[in-house]
Design a protein around this motif. Structure first.
Motif, PDB file in Angstrom:
ATOM      1  N   ALA A 118     -74.009   3.379 -48.766  1.00 26.71           N
ATOM      2  CA  ALA A 118     -75.422   3.058 -48.961  1.00 26.71           C
ATOM      3  C   ALA A 118     -75.928   2.410 -47.690  1.00 26.71           C
ATOM      4  O   ALA A 118     -75.212   1.675 -47.026  1.00 26.71           O
ATOM      5  N   SER A 119     -77.160   2.706 -47.368  1.00 24.90           N
ATOM      6  CA  SER A 119     -77.706   2.049 -46.190  1.00 24.90           C
ATOM      7  C   SER A 119     -77.891   0.575 -46.523  1.00 24.90           C
ATOM      8  O   SER A 119     -78.463   0.218 -47.552  1.00 24.90           O
ATOM      9  N   LEU A 120     -77.386  -0.268 -45.670  1.00 29.70           N
ATOM     10  CA  LEU A 120     -77.431  -1.698 -45.919  1.00 29.70           C
ATOM     11  C   LEU A 120     -78.637  -2.299 -45.207  1.00 29.70           C
ATOM     12  O   LEU A 120     -78.911  -1.984 -44.053  1.00 29.70           O
ATOM     13  N   THR A 121     -79.335  -3.171 -45.912  1.00 23.88           N
ATOM     14  CA  THR A 121     -80.419  -3.908 -45.271  1.00 23.88           C
ATOM     15  C   THR A 121     -79.792  -4.897 -44.296  1.00 23.88           C
ATOM     16  O   THR A 121     -78.598  -5.216 -44.404  1.00 23.88           O
ATOM     17  N   PRO A 122     -80.561  -5.412 -43.362  1.00 23.73           N
ATOM     18  CA  PRO A 122     -79.991  -6.399 -42.434  1.00 23.73           C
ATOM     19  C   PRO A 122     -79.371  -7.608 -43.149  1.00 23.73           C
ATOM     20  O   PRO A 122     -78.318  -8.093 -42.742  1.00 23.73           O
ATOM     21  N   THR A 123     -79.996  -8.057 -44.226  1.00 20.95           N
ATOM     22  CA  THR A 123     -79.439  -9.190 -44.980  1.00 20.95           C
ATOM     23  C   THR A 123     -78.111  -8.809 -45.614  1.00 20.95           C
ATOM     24  O   THR A 123     -77.136  -9.565 -45.544  1.00 20.95           O
ATOM     25  N   ASN A 124     -78.051  -7.637 -46.239  1.00 24.63           N
ATOM     26  CA  ASN A 124     -76.796  -7.182 -46.848  1.00 24.63           C
ATOM     27  C   ASN A 124     -75.717  -6.991 -45.797  1.00 24.63           C
ATOM     28  O   ASN A 124     -74.548  -7.286 -46.041  1.00 24.63           O
ATOM     29  N   ARG A 125     -76.097  -6.486 -44.638  1.00 25.12           N
ATOM     30  CA  ARG A 125     -75.130  -6.286 -43.555  1.00 25.12           C
ATOM     31  C   ARG A 125     -74.523  -7.625 -43.133  1.00 25.12           C
ATOM     32  O   ARG A 125     -73.317  -7.729 -42.925  1.00 25.12           O
ATOM     33  N   ARG A 126     -75.353  -8.659 -43.046  1.00 27.16           N
ATOM     34  CA  ARG A 126     -74.855  -9.988 -42.675  1.00 27.16           C
ATOM     35  C   ARG A 126     -73.928 -10.552 -43.747  1.00 27.16           C
ATOM     36  O   ARG A 126     -72.916 -11.179 -43.438  1.00 27.16           O
ATOM     37  N   ILE A 127     -74.299 -10.353 -45.001  1.00 27.76           N
ATOM     38  CA  ILE A 127     -73.450 -10.833 -46.095  1.00 27.76           C
ATOM     39  C   ILE A 127     -72.081 -10.156 -46.042  1.00 27.76           C
ATOM     40  O   ILE A 127     -71.041 -10.822 -46.131  1.00 27.76           O
ATOM     41  N   VAL A 128     -72.069  -8.846 -45.884  1.00 29.71           N
ATOM     42  CA  VAL A 128     -70.801  -8.111 -45.826  1.00 29.71           C
ATOM     43  C   VAL A 128     -69.983  -8.565 -44.617  1.00 29.71           C
ATOM     44  O   VAL A 128     -68.772  -8.762 -44.718  1.00 29.71           O
ATOM     45  N   TRP A 129     -70.637  -8.769 -43.478  1.00 32.66           N
ATOM     46  CA  TRP A 129     -69.917  -9.249 -42.294  1.00 32.66           C
ATOM     47  C   TRP A 129     -69.333 -10.632 -42.536  1.00 32.66           C
ATOM     48  O   TRP A 129     -68.206 -10.923 -42.131  1.00 32.66           O
ATOM     49  N   GLY A 130     -70.087 -11.500 -43.191  1.00 34.24           N
ATOM     50  CA  GLY A 130     -69.586 -12.836 -43.504  1.00 34.24           C
ATOM     51  C   GLY A 130     -68.363 -12.796 -44.401  1.00 34.24           C
ATOM     52  O   GLY A 130     -67.377 -13.510 -44.161  1.00 34.24           O
ATOM     53  N   VAL A 131     -68.407 -11.948 -45.422  1.00 27.53           N
ATOM     54  CA  VAL A 131     -67.259 -11.804 -46.320  1.00 27.53           C
ATOM     55  C   VAL A 131     -66.070 -11.225 -45.564  1.00 27.53           C
ATOM     56  O   VAL A 131     -64.932 -11.677 -45.735  1.00 27.53           O
ATOM     57  N   ARG A 132     -66.328 -10.250 -44.701  1.00 28.81           N
ATOM     58  CA  ARG A 132     -65.250  -9.674 -43.879  1.00 28.81           C
ATOM     59  C   ARG A 132     -64.594 -10.740 -43.001  1.00 28.81           C
ATOM     60  O   ARG A 132     -63.363 -10.798 -42.890  1.00 28.81           O
TER      61      ARG A 132
END
Length: 127
Positions: free
Chosen positions: A5-19
Motif C-alpha cells: 500500500a502506498s504509505l503516507t509520510p506519517t505512516n512511513r515515519r511510523i514504520v521506520w520508527g518501528v523498524r
C-alpha cells in the motif's frame, strides 16, 4: 512487485520508527546471546536443547535486525523476527515459564512491519 500500500509520510515515519526499534532490540538481544551473558546461558539451559540453540537464536536475531533495516529485505527480516518471537512466546508458555509479554510485543511489532511492507505481485494481463 510493489509495496502493498502506498504509505503516507506519517505512516512511513511510523514504520521506520518501528523498524529502528526492532533493529535495536534484536541486535542487543542477539549480541547478548552470542556474548554468553549469564542470564542468556541460564535461559537456554532451562530450555534444555543445548547452548548451540542460543548461538543459533542469536544469529537469527542479529540477521533479522540487519535485514529489517535494508529496504530490499525488510519484509523477509520482519517475517523472520515475527516467527522467531512467536516461537519465543510458545517457549515461555510451554517450556520455561515467565512473562511472554515482551516476546509477544516484539512479535506483533515485527508482524506489523511485515504486513505494512509486504510485497504485492502484479500479474501481467494476457492479451
Amino acid at each position: 512487485m510493489t509495496i502493498s500500500a502506498s504509505l503516507t509520510p506519517t505512516n512511513r515515519r511510523i514504520v521506520w520508527g518501528v523498524r529502528a526499534l526492532l533493529a535495536l532490540a534484536f541486535a542487543a538481544a542477539g549480541i547478548a546471546k552470542m556474548a554468553g551473558v549469564a542470564q542468556m546461558v541460564q535461559v537456554f539451559d532451562a530450555i534444555g536443547i543445548g547452548q548451540w540453540f542460543r548461538f543459533m537464536t542469536g544469529t537469527i536475531e542479529i540477521t533479522g535486525a540487519v535485514l529489517v533495516l535494508l529496504p530490499a529485505t525488510v519484509f523477509f527480516g520482519a517475517l523472520l523476527l515475527a516467527v522467531t518471537m512467536i516461537c519465543g512466546v510458545a517457549t515461555h508458555l510451554f517450556v520455561i515459564g515467565g512473562n511472554p509479554a515482551p516476546a509477544l510485543m516484539l512479535a506483533l511489532m515485527s508482524a506489523f512491519v511485515a504486513w505494512r511492507l509486504r510485497p504485492v505481485f502484479q500479474l501481467l494481463a494476457l492479451r
